[in-house]
Motif scaffolding. Structure first.
Motif, PDB file in Angstrom:
ATOM      1  N   ARG A 280     144.376  69.144  50.037  1.00 50.38           N
ATOM      2  CA  ARG A 280     144.569  69.017  51.484  1.00 50.38           C
ATOM      3  C   ARG A 280     143.365  68.303  52.072  1.00 50.38           C
ATOM      4  NH1 ARG A 280     147.586  73.513  55.128  1.00 50.38           N
ATOM      5  NH2 ARG A 280     147.749  72.300  57.047  1.00 50.38           N
ATOM      6  N   ALA A 281     143.591  67.381  53.016  1.00 46.68           N
ATOM      7  CA  ALA A 281     142.517  66.587  53.614  1.00 46.68           C
ATOM      8  C   ALA A 281     142.501  66.785  55.124  1.00 46.68           C
ATOM      9  CB  ALA A 281     142.698  65.110  53.275  1.00 46.68           C
ATOM     10  N   GLU A 282     141.359  66.429  55.725  1.00 49.57           N
ATOM     11  CA  GLU A 282     141.205  66.577  57.175  1.00 49.57           C
ATOM     12  C   GLU A 282     141.734  65.375  57.939  1.00 49.57           C
ATOM     13  OE1 GLU A 282     140.331  69.259  58.610  1.00 49.57           O
ATOM     14  OE2 GLU A 282     139.769  70.334  56.780  1.00 49.57           O
ATOM     15  N   GLY A 283     141.766  64.218  57.269  1.00 44.76           N
ATOM     16  CA  GLY A 283     142.197  63.005  57.956  1.00 44.76           C
ATOM     17  C   GLY A 283     142.056  61.803  57.046  1.00 44.76           C
ATOM     18  N   CYS A 288     143.687  59.152  50.959  1.00 47.05           N
ATOM     19  CA  CYS A 288     144.190  60.169  51.869  1.00 47.05           C
ATOM     20  C   CYS A 288     145.420  59.624  52.599  1.00 47.05           C
ATOM     21  CB  CYS A 288     143.125  60.576  52.884  1.00 47.05           C
ATOM     22  SG  CYS A 288     141.732  61.461  52.144  1.00 47.05           S
ATOM     23  N   GLN A 290     148.979  60.611  55.215  1.00 43.64           N
ATOM     24  CA  GLN A 290     149.688  61.557  56.076  1.00 43.64           C
ATOM     25  C   GLN A 290     151.085  61.782  55.504  1.00 43.64           C
ATOM     26  OE1 GLN A 290     150.607  60.485  60.245  1.00 43.64           O
ATOM     27  NE2 GLN A 290     149.556  62.384  60.827  1.00 43.64           N
ATOM     28  N   ARG A 343     143.714  77.662  57.291  1.00 45.31           N
ATOM     29  CA  ARG A 343     144.807  76.795  57.735  1.00 45.31           C
ATOM     30  C   ARG A 343     146.174  77.341  57.372  1.00 45.31           C
ATOM     31  NH1 ARG A 343     142.324  71.218  55.431  1.00 45.31           N
ATOM     32  NH2 ARG A 343     142.012  72.622  53.668  1.00 45.31           N
ATOM     33  N   LEU A 352     150.800  66.755  57.806  1.00 40.97           N
ATOM     34  CA  LEU A 352     149.401  66.992  57.455  1.00 40.97           C
ATOM     35  C   LEU A 352     148.880  65.865  56.580  1.00 40.97           C
ATOM     36  CD1 LEU A 352     149.831  68.108  54.333  1.00 40.97           C
ATOM     37  CD2 LEU A 352     150.446  70.205  55.536  1.00 40.97           C
ATOM     38  N   TRP A 353     147.601  65.953  56.238  1.00 37.21           N
ATOM     39  CA  TRP A 353     146.965  64.956  55.383  1.00 37.21           C
ATOM     40  C   TRP A 353     146.696  65.563  54.006  1.00 37.21           C
ATOM     41  CZ3 TRP A 353     145.695  59.872  56.616  1.00 37.21           C
ATOM     42  CH2 TRP A 353     145.900  59.508  57.955  1.00 37.21           C
TER      43      TRP A 353
END
Length: 366
Positions: A280-283, A288, A290, A343, A352-353
């Motif tokens: 899982r990534a933040e952005g 990365c 979406q 999360r 999500l990313w």
């Protein structure tokens, strides 16, 4: 080497062509049902006859088409354990074990039977018949009979297929100890990658009668070299790819370019990513993307999600589906329930990313 195999046999669906050498080790033959694994063992045991080639075990030529040598199954010092064990129903445990012993005096036979009864924890069951035994006990009797014959090579054809899952753990430990102590070659047929890795020193990946890859068990997991190896080693995401230059690949189905940490092969054909390696990534960032969660299913400790790439292109070409349901445009992601953090677990409909680590992308030619 303890065993040298180089044989060819024409079958209805394909031609079996296998060649390998094995020493004092356990060599796993891993492949889907009907790929030629069991036929290979049957040819070594003398139950089937190759069209051509050579089989040598411990310096003894079992089969040589050029020299006209073809020892009978009884003349070969082999032991083959089938899926259903093939115990003699009219014989007791001790009689079944003794049936595997060749020429010997009564005292030698009794001593060998007693040794195997003790080795496989069958004490107290000597006078019972196969129908009076559990599946695990029947397997131990079959293994005892194999060892009593003092074979030059042990061969096991999916020995756990008839057992309940709760019996397998202990029996795997017993087999592992047996393999470690056996002074010869062990050939172990399976279609279960985890089982093969636990019990084998090396693994040969078999597909349509041919060995696609032969490597140490750890190498098969960490560095698969073919599509067959990717599939059989449990890689859930396998997509068509093209080289994009400078250590990158292009995946049209995902409408994405990815950095790859491993050296790319001369010809790029497919890329593989294991479901549990996706993060899982933040952005935005390197590799990365979406995604949208299309579907999710739970196991005891994990949640497996089916993801849609934003802007991905669903392939409609023949063969684009995997397992009859998933297309190349889908991404399978497995996340642990134990380390989910604040999360929470991803749910259907979430956008999500995620990150696909460059070091965990496998690229193969075919």
């Amino acid at each position: 080497m303890a065993a040298s195999i180089d044989i060819r046999k024409r079958l209805d669906a394909f031609t079996l062509e296998v060649a390998f050498e094995a020493g004092r080790e356990t060599l796993g033959l891993l492949g889907e049902s009907g790929c030629g694994k069991s036929m290979t063992l049957r040819c070594i045991a003398g139950i089937e006859t190759p069209d051509e080639g050579k089989i040598v075990v411990d310096g003894v030529v079992y089969f040589d088409s050029a020299a006209g040598i073809n020892l009978s199954a009884q003349q070969r010092k082999t032991a083959l354990l089938f899926q259903n064990y093939l115990l003699f129903p009219h014989m007791t445990v001790e009689q079944n074990i003794a049936a595997g012993i060749g020429d010997a005096t009564r005292a030698e036979r009794d001593r060998a039977v007693a040794e195997e009864v003790s080795r496989f924890a069958l004490t107290g069951l000597e006078k019972r018949y196969p129908l009076q035994l559990s599946g695990g006990q029947q397997q131990r009797v079959a293994l005892a009979r194999m060892l009593a014959a003092r074979p030059g090579i042990l061969m096991l054809d999916e020995p756990f297929s008839a057992l309940d899952s709760h019996l397998k753990g202990g029996l795997e430990q017993s087999l592992s100890l047996l393999f470690d102590r056996f002074e010869g070659t062990v050939l172990y047929v399976s279609h279960d990658i985890d089982e093969a890795v636990r019990l084998s020193d090396r693994i040969a990946v078999v597909e349509r009668g041919a060995i696609r890859e032969l490597s140490a068990s750890s190498d098969l997991i960490e560095s698969p070299q073919s599509v067959a190896s990717l599939k059989l080693s449990g890689c859930k995401n396998i997509v068509s790819a093209q080289a994009a230059g400078d250590g990158r690949i292009r995946v049209a189905a995902w409408n994405a370019e990815l950095e790859v940490a491993r050296p790319l092969p001369a010809r790029v054909g497919k890329a593989g990513v294991r479901a549990f390696r996706i993060e899982r990534a933040e952005g935005p960032g390197v590799n990365c993307f979406q995604v949208r969660v299309k579907h999710a299913i739970d196991s005891r400790f994990d949640r497996t999600c089916l993801l849609d790439f934003a802007g991905g292109e669903a392939s409609t070409e023949a063969g684009s589906e995997r397992d009859g349901l998933l297309s190349e445009s889908d991404l399978v992601w497995r996340t642990s329930k134990l380390t989910v953090g604040e999360r929470g677990l991803p749910c259907p409909g979430d956008v999500l990313w995620v990150r696909i680590p460059p070091e965990h992308i496998y690229v193969v030619a075919d």
